[in-house]
Design a protein around this motif. Structure first.
Motif, PDB file in Angstrom:
ATOM      1  N   PHE A  57     -27.466 -10.868 -17.016  1.00 59.89           N
ATOM      2  CA  PHE A  57     -26.338  -9.994 -16.680  1.00 59.89           C
ATOM      3  C   PHE A  57     -24.937 -10.406 -17.520  1.00 59.89           C
ATOM      4  N   VAL A  93     -21.077  -9.670  -8.676  1.00 58.24           N
ATOM      5  CA  VAL A  93     -22.075  -8.877  -8.155  1.00 58.24           C
ATOM      6  C   VAL A  93     -22.988  -9.524  -7.001  1.00 58.24           C
ATOM      7  N   SER A  94     -23.572 -10.811  -7.501  1.00 57.15           N
ATOM      8  CA  SER A  94     -24.568 -11.327  -6.598  1.00 57.15           C
ATOM      9  C   SER A  94     -23.833 -12.641  -5.956  1.00 57.15           C
ATOM     10  N   ARG A 119     -25.386  -7.989 -20.625  1.00 55.13           N
ATOM     11  CA  ARG A 119     -24.893  -6.809 -20.301  1.00 55.13           C
ATOM     12  C   ARG A 119     -23.558  -6.676 -20.250  1.00 55.13           C
ATOM     13  N   ASP A 140     -18.081 -10.878 -13.196  1.00 48.56           N
ATOM     14  CA  ASP A 140     -18.958 -10.038 -12.445  1.00 48.56           C
ATOM     15  C   ASP A 140     -19.232 -11.047 -11.051  1.00 48.56           C
ATOM     16  N   LEU A 146     -18.784  -3.030 -13.936  1.00 51.59           N
ATOM     17  CA  LEU A 146     -18.370  -3.734 -15.053  1.00 51.59           C
ATOM     18  C   LEU A 146     -17.779  -2.694 -16.158  1.00 51.59           C
ATOM     19  N   GLN A 153     -24.642  -3.992  -2.161  1.00 51.69           N
ATOM     20  CA  GLN A 153     -26.127  -4.116  -1.895  1.00 51.69           C
ATOM     21  C   GLN A 153     -26.683  -5.545  -2.180  1.00 51.69           C
ATOM     22  N   LYS A 154     -26.004  -6.534  -2.514  1.00 48.97           N
ATOM     23  CA  LYS A 154     -26.663  -7.853  -2.885  1.00 48.97           C
ATOM     24  C   LYS A 154     -26.080  -8.672  -1.533  1.00 48.97           C
ATOM     25  N   THR A 213     -27.800 -13.909 -11.775  1.00 46.35           N
ATOM     26  CA  THR A 213     -29.087 -13.574 -10.939  1.00 46.35           C
ATOM     27  C   THR A 213     -30.445 -13.521 -11.716  1.00 46.35           C
ATOM     28  N   SER A 260     -22.772   2.116  -9.577  1.00 44.12           N
ATOM     29  CA  SER A 260     -23.506   0.911  -9.431  1.00 44.12           C
ATOM     30  C   SER A 260     -22.617  -0.194  -9.908  1.00 44.12           C
ATOM     31  N   GLY A 261     -23.151  -1.475  -9.976  1.00 47.13           N
ATOM     32  CA  GLY A 261     -22.356  -2.799 -10.324  1.00 47.13           C
ATOM     33  C   GLY A 261     -22.227  -2.699 -11.669  1.00 47.13           C
ATOM     34  N   THR A 262     -23.100  -2.116 -12.535  1.00 48.22           N
ATOM     35  CA  THR A 262     -23.089  -1.736 -13.994  1.00 48.22           C
ATOM     36  C   THR A 262     -21.759  -0.921 -14.265  1.00 48.22           C
ATOM     37  N   ASN A 310     -22.413 -15.723 -10.578  1.00 47.55           N
ATOM     38  CA  ASN A 310     -23.730 -15.917 -10.438  1.00 47.55           C
ATOM     39  C   ASN A 310     -24.775 -15.230 -11.247  1.00 47.55           C
ATOM     40  N   THR A 322     -19.624 -14.321 -15.704  1.00 49.27           N
ATOM     41  CA  THR A 322     -20.527 -13.917 -14.743  1.00 49.27           C
ATOM     42  C   THR A 322     -20.435 -15.253 -13.608  1.00 49.27           C
ATOM     43  N   VAL A 356     -20.698  -5.617  -5.307  1.00 55.31           N
ATOM     44  CA  VAL A 356     -21.366  -4.573  -4.944  1.00 55.31           C
ATOM     45  C   VAL A 356     -21.563  -4.750  -3.362  1.00 55.31           C
TER      46      VAL A 356
HETATM   47  C1  LIG Z   1     -27.508  -6.711  -9.712  1.00 53.29           C
HETATM   48  C2  LIG Z   1     -26.543  -7.326 -10.820  1.00 53.29           C
HETATM   49  C3  LIG Z   1     -25.753  -6.391 -11.592  1.00 53.29           C
HETATM   50  C4  LIG Z   1     -26.122  -4.830 -11.840  1.00 53.29           C
HETATM   51  O1  LIG Z   1     -25.947  -4.135 -10.607  1.00 53.29           O
HETATM   52  P1  LIG Z   1     -26.319  -2.713 -10.368  1.00 53.29           P
HETATM   53  O2  LIG Z   1     -25.551  -2.202  -9.124  1.00 53.29           O
HETATM   54  O3  LIG Z   1     -27.784  -2.678 -10.495  1.00 53.29           O
HETATM   55  O4  LIG Z   1     -25.768  -2.021 -11.651  1.00 53.29           O
HETATM   56  C5  LIG Z   1     -24.811  -7.044 -12.504  1.00 53.29           C
HETATM   57  N1  LIG Z   1     -24.613  -8.301 -12.451  1.00 53.29           N
HETATM   58  C6  LIG Z   1     -25.373  -9.224 -11.648  1.00 53.29           C
HETATM   59  C7  LIG Z   1     -24.957 -10.431 -11.698  1.00 53.29           C
HETATM   60  C8  LIG Z   1     -26.193  -8.580 -10.811  1.00 53.29           C
HETATM   61  O5  LIG Z   1     -26.895  -9.336  -9.889  1.00 53.29           O
END
Ligand SMILES: *Cc1c(COP(=O)(O)O)cnc(C)c1O
Length: 328
Positions: free
Chosen positions: A51, A130-131, A54, A128, A29, A153-154, A102, A24-26, A100, A98, A151
């Motif tokens: 995030f 991811v979004s 995280r 990051d 990271l 999926q966003k 989320t 996953s995105g995590t 963006n 980060t 990722v």
């Molecule tokens: C969704 C998201 C994550 C986590 O991604 P996962 O695929 O759920 O592990 C990390 N960082 C940001 C900014 C996110 O929006």
């Protein structure tokens, strides 16, 4: 794999290969950290929300000495503040950022922040995205980003199952000698496999096909138009919810193009509103996180989303909020 990689690299804005890890995105990271940060290394984590926290926690889990720069939720990091912070903390192995956030609907000024980090420090820049990837320009090479984690999926609107990582030559060099233990998340092994048109271990093949299809849509619309559409949808969303008495959670200098977080009127629990919206209008919005869980909701407008759909969200909210007012 060769063609997918070339197409992904264009979205990242890089000439180097994009490494697809089955996680996953995590997990992405985590890959960024274990390849570049050794236990005991000093790391600055810039957190503007859930995030960002995280990312800092991932670095802590691997034994980094993490300096957490916590910015109030709803705000972005400022370049001048960052410069002062970097001058206070020398000898950093990496800066975590980060693009963006989320959880709050706030976006960081990525180019400005990267420029300050490059001027003030030799630290690696780990971001990051991811979004933001596929909805906002990431410009990895131009910004001098060492590791960017995205990722499917966003905003790339494909199924989940991958972490997409770009790593600069500098990051690849550091990875070669980094002492943190790792195996399946190793950059070097994956880069070798990608150069041969394959992956280290079994990839999520279905996700690769989905991603390939999504990239075709993005290429047909063209990236600048995709970015512009996200800005337009975000503005449309904001202009729809504000007149309903919903306060935007992010400051106006850092509105996110992909997610809008709003504060609900006093006494209206977010859980109830989400439940009614789903049951009566077949619309799903997201809850907010931790401290905002009961007081805020988040409206996503990334990837395959249209103005007509957002208009439905606004109408649904309006109907429910009016009914709520009558009840009280
Ligand atoms: C969704 C998201 C994550 C986590 O991604 P996962 O695929 O759920 O592990 C990390 N960082 C940001 C900014 C996110 O929006």
């Amino acid at each position: 794999m060769h063609s997918l990689n070339r197409r992904l690299a264009r979205v990242f804005g890089t000439n180097t290969a994009v490494l697809p890890f089955t996680t996953s995105g995590t997990g992405g990271l985590e890959a960024a950290v274990v390849n570049t940060v050794c236990p005991g290394d000093r790391v600055l984590a810039i957190s503007i929300g859930y995030f960002g926290d995280r990312f800092a926690s991932v670095a802590e889990a691997y034994g980094a000495q993490v300096v957490r720069w916590q910015i109030p939720w709803g705000r972005a990091a400022g370049p001048d503040e960052l410069r002062r912070t970097l001058r206070k903390h020398r000898d950093l192995r990496a800066v975590l950022l980060t693009h963006n956030e989320t959880s709050t609907g706030a976006a960081n000024p990525l180019s400005e922040l990267c420029q300050v980090i490059r001027q003030e420090s030799a630290a690696l820049i780990l971001v990051d995205v991811v979004s933001s990837l596929g909805a906002m320009p990431v410009d990895v090479d131009r910004n001098g980003i060492d590791v960017a984690v995205g990722v499917p999926q966003k905003a790339l609107m494909a199924p989940p199952g991958l972490a997409l990582i770009s790593a600069s030559p500098r990051a690849m060099d550091v990875a070669k000698s980094a002492a943190a233990p790792r195996f399946s998340l190793d950059f070097g092994r994956m880069a070798t496999a990608i150069a041969e048109g394959t992956t280290t271990y079994t990839p999520p093949v279905t996700v690769l096909y989905g991603l390939d299809a999504a990239l075709s849509r993005i290429e047909a619309e063209r990236l600048p138009a995709v970015y512009e559409r996200h800005e337009r949808l975000a503005a449309f969303c904001r202009s729809g919810v504000e007149p309903l008495g919903l306060r935007l959670a992010a400051s106006k200098d850092c509105y996110s193009p992909t997610v809008t977080a709003v504060r609900l009127p006093e006494g209206l629990p977010a859980g109830l509103l989400r439940q009614l919206l789903e049951r009566e209008h077949s619309i799903m919005v997201s809850s907010a996180r931790t401290v905002w869980a009961n007081t805020h909701i988040r409206i996503g407008h990334m990837g395959w989303v249209s103005e007509a759909e957002l208009a439905e969200v606004v109408t649904g909210l309006e109907t429910l909020l009016r009914a709520e007012r009558i009840r009280h």
